[in-house]
Design an enzyme around this catalytic site. Structure first.
Site, mmCIF file in Angstrom:
data_model
loop_
_atom_site.group_PDB
_atom_site.id
_atom_site.type_symbol
_atom_site.label_atom_id
_atom_site.label_comp_id
_atom_site.label_asym_id
_atom_site.label_seq_id
_atom_site.Cartn_x
_atom_site.Cartn_y
_atom_site.Cartn_z
ATOM 1 N N HIS A 1 4.777 0.139 -0.017
ATOM 2 C CA HIS A 1 5.539 -0.632 0.969
ATOM 3 C C HIS A 1 4.629 -1.696 1.584
ATOM 4 O O HIS A 1 3.415 -1.685 1.391
ATOM 5 C CB HIS A 1 6.132 0.284 2.052
ATOM 6 C CG HIS A 1 5.149 1.216 2.692
ATOM 7 N ND1 HIS A 1 4.642 2.341 2.058
ATOM 8 C CD2 HIS A 1 4.566 1.201 3.925
ATOM 9 C CE1 HIS A 1 3.800 2.969 2.860
ATOM 10 N NE2 HIS A 1 3.726 2.293 3.995
ATOM 11 N N ARG B 1 6.372 -8.762 15.922
ATOM 12 C CA ARG B 1 6.972 -7.454 15.639
ATOM 13 C C ARG B 1 6.023 -6.361 16.113
ATOM 14 O O ARG B 1 4.804 -6.499 15.992
ATOM 15 C CB ARG B 1 7.211 -7.318 14.130
ATOM 16 C CG ARG B 1 7.717 -5.954 13.673
ATOM 17 C CD ARG B 1 7.897 -5.925 12.151
ATOM 18 N NE ARG B 1 8.437 -4.665 11.679
ATOM 19 C CZ ARG B 1 7.686 -3.652 11.236
ATOM 20 N NH1 ARG B 1 6.365 -3.750 11.218
ATOM 21 N NH2 ARG B 1 8.272 -2.531 10.811
ATOM 22 N N HIS C 1 0.840 -1.200 0.000
ATOM 23 C CA HIS C 1 0.000 0.000 0.000
ATOM 24 C C HIS C 1 0.877 1.252 0.000
ATOM 25 O O HIS C 1 2.074 1.176 0.263
ATOM 26 C CB HIS C 1 -0.908 0.019 1.239
ATOM 27 C CG HIS C 1 -0.140 0.195 2.524
ATOM 28 N ND1 HIS C 1 0.635 -0.802 3.082
ATOM 29 C CD2 HIS C 1 0.011 1.274 3.348
ATOM 30 C CE1 HIS C 1 1.213 -0.367 4.180
ATOM 31 N NE2 HIS C 1 0.863 0.904 4.361
ATOM 32 N N ASP D 1 0.640 5.305 1.769
ATOM 33 C CA ASP D 1 -0.068 5.950 2.882
ATOM 34 C C ASP D 1 -0.910 7.120 2.375
ATOM 35 O O ASP D 1 -0.445 7.919 1.561
ATOM 36 C CB ASP D 1 0.931 6.458 3.927
ATOM 37 C CG ASP D 1 1.579 5.312 4.705
ATOM 38 O OD1 ASP D 1 1.143 4.161 4.531
ATOM 39 O OD2 ASP D 1 2.520 5.579 5.482
#
Length: 338
Positions: free
Chosen positions: A271, A281, A215, A217
């Site tokens: 990204h 994570r 996607h 941002d």
């Protein structure tokens, strides 16, 4: 503790095997999980020079920020003004929040209704499933929170210091593109900016499912604090590269609105986050967004994008995700007059 990812995985896998429909939308090329050629360190910029440097140093720093935003769409900042103590507390607090049972998290009263999210509600196939959970918290929820817990005070510190850093970087980028730098303080208000705390649980099928699907941002700027596990990847020169974690740095990336506002000078880069089979994570992101009525306008004789409001952009993204299963974004707003 974990949301029911396995059940969703099995349902989507079954649908994929049995689906014979011909009108399933084609998934973009970037959704194909391909081998990552290398792990790289993003450009590292010491932003303390913007405040403490002599004029020549300040100019050099501004040039580095603009160049990284043009060539990479991503960069790292060190000596950014947010102490390691605040960052470490932020990580500890969010770990504690995510450790709560799923039923408790999903009905959490710590934040406003709908703040807790997991997976991808609109997913119709495995490639669209994000193996992650998040608390998506508007800045006003943080500043109006009268529940003086360690979590709320830590979030307030992180949020207000991220906000100051975002304004500083946005003003530099505006100046370097020849635009009015006061735009951000006039239009990027607390009730449309937000923090997002992310957790990526271990995933038994790391080659089949993303932690966060590819996607761009939908904001001006994103400031990301991540742990040292790794998994963030971005497209550079038409291939996916892995971002090497840097414990001293925050990651900055350009959003769609800055790409449109700068007439394509700065790049909003696709990204994704890959899953890890054994290690969880954590990351926290601050998103700099304008008010819904703010108009994104290219200042150019040949604008690449037509004028649009942030509200219109968000609505279009939501419609596309609902209909197609993924975001189209800026291509919807190209100016066909030029």
């Amino acid at each position: 503790m974990d949301p029911p990812f396995n059940e969703i995985y099995k349902t989507l896998l079954y649908n994929q095997i049995t689906n014979t429909e011909r009108d399933v939308p084609e998934i973009p090329f970037s959704f194909s999980v391909t081998a990552v050629v290398e792990e790289v360190e993003l450009p590292v910029i010491d932003v303390s020079r913007l405040i403490h440097g002599a004029e020549k140093e300040r100019e050099k720093c501004k040039e580095e920020i603009a160049r990284a935003s043009r060539e990479w769409g991503f960069f790292q900042v060190i000596n950014h003004g947010i102490s390691m103590d605040v960052l470490e507390k932020m990580r500890q607090e969010q770990i504690r929040v995510f450790r709560e049972p799923f039923d408790k998290k999903s009905k959490s009263e710590k934040f406003s209704a709908g703040s807790y999210r997991w997976g991808t509600p609109s997913a119709t196939c495995l490639r669209q499933l994000s193996w992650s959970e998040a608390f998506h918290v508007p800045m006003t929820d943080i500043s109006n929170n009268k529940d003086f817990t360690t979590l709320s005070s830590t979030m307030e510190k992180f949020a207000s210091e991220s906000e100051a850093l975002a304004y500083m970087l946005a003003e530099v980028l505006a100046e370097k593109s020849g635009q009015k730098s006061s735009f951000f303080k006039e239009n990027c208000v607390r009730n449309t900016c937000y923090l997002r705390m992310n957790r990526y649980p271990p995933c038994p099928k790391p080659s089949e499912v993303y932690g966060l699907m590819p996607h761009t941002d939908s904001d001006f700027l994103t400031i990301l604090y991540q742990d040292q596990v790794g998994g963030l990847q971005l497209i550079k020169d038409d291939r996916w590269i892995a971002v090497k974690p840097n414990p001293r740095a925050l990651i900055i990336n350009i959003g769609d609105l800055f790409q449109a506002w700068s007439n394509g000078m700065y790049k909003s880069v696709e990204h994704r986050v890959m899953t890890n089979p054994t290690v969880e994570r954590f990351s926290t992101a601050y998103f700099m967004c304008p008010s819904y009525d703010a108009v994104i306008e290219c200042s150019s004789d040949c604008p690449a994008y037509r004028n649009f409001s942030f509200r219109e952009f968000r609505q279009q993204v939501q419609e596309d995700v609902k209909k197609l299963g993924f975001k189209v974004g800026l291509p919807r707003f190209l100016n066909h007059l030029y």
